[in-house]
Design an enzyme around this catalytic site. Structure first.
Site: not given
Ligand code: ADP
Ligand code: ZN
Length: 219
Positions: A13, A88, A127, A160, A171
């Site tokens: 993404k 999400r 990554r 990360r 996740r």
């Molecule tokens: P990835 O899609 O690789 O898991 P992100 O950077 O999008 O990575 O998200 C990292 C973390 O941030 C998630 O595991 C969650 O804890 C939090 N997070 C991100 N976006 C949301 C969201 N829309 N709702 C709830 N938590 C979120």
């Protein structure tokens, strides 16, 4: 144009959002980046999100929705946005729809970048990300020219904290349980576009852009 990118962690993404924002001149809003920035600055928001992120759980809707809705009302978002990592779950999607409706706007497309689970695991475990511009690299499939340094801006690369096997598994679990239902949510209103997310970065961008153009013409 208002676009939502859907896809599991590791689906690409962030990479595709970067390419699309350039091509379509939209603002890129990544909820995960917003949280990581807050965490880096040690703000209240960052502290609230930290424990959830470390465990691979979703940050509670109350916190997340407020943060993203505030961000998307800023002036640089007026021409359109690409949302990456938000919504999400269905509650977030509904809150987003309501907020945009108040501005007489709405989501045009949800692009689901589809990648097999085996491939996701492989991608996430190797990554490395640029601290400065967030460009992603991979130890095996797309290593940087100089170890530890970003090809694009020279920034330092880091892994990360949530890219460890245990948190990655969590996740992915959260994605299939909570985020996958959004595929159905956007398909009901005919906004969904499914794109095969395996192949080269350029091929996938081209697939997304041509799918968007085709769908835009039909409107
Ligand atoms: P990835 O899609 O690789 O898991 P992100 O950077 O999008 O990575 O998200 C990292 C973390 O941030 C998630 O595991 C969650 O804890 C939090 N997070 C991100 N976006 C949301 C969201 N829309 N709702 C709830 N938590 C979120
Ligand atoms: Zn960089």
């Amino acid at each position: 144009m208002y676009i939502v990118l859907l896809g599991a962690p590791g689906a690409g993404k962030g990479t595709q959002a970067g390419a699309l924002t350039q091509e379509l001149k939209l603002a890129h809003i990544a909820s995960g980046d917003l949280f990581r920035q807050a965490l880096g600055k040690g703000t209240e928001l960052g502290l609230q999100a930290k424990a959830y992120m470390e465990k691979g759980q979703l940050v509670p809707n109350e916190i997340t929705i407020k943060m993203v809705l505030e961000r998307i009302t800023s002036p640089d978002c007026a021409a359109g946005i690409i949302l990456d990592g938000f919504p999400r779950n269905v509650e977030q999607a509904k809150a987003l729809d309501e907020a945009l409706k108040l501005q007489k706007k709405g989501i045009d497309y949800a692009v689901y970048i589809k990648v097999s689970e085996g491939e996701l695991l492989k991608r996430l475990t190797g990554r490395w990300i640029c601290r400065k511009c967030q460009a992603p690299f991979h130890e095996v499939s797309s290593p940087p020219k100089t170890k530890g340094k970003c090809d694009k801006c020279g920034g330092e690369l880091y892994q990360r904290a949530d890219d460890n096997t245990e948190t990655i598994k969590k996740r992915l679990e959260v994605f299939f349980a909570e985020t996958a239902p959004l595929i159905e949510y956007y398909s009901r209103t005919n906004k969904l576009m499914e794109v095969q997310g395996e192949g080269s970065m350029e091929d996938i961008s081209a697939r997304i852009i041509s799918a968007l153009r085709a769908k835009n013409q039909k409107k």
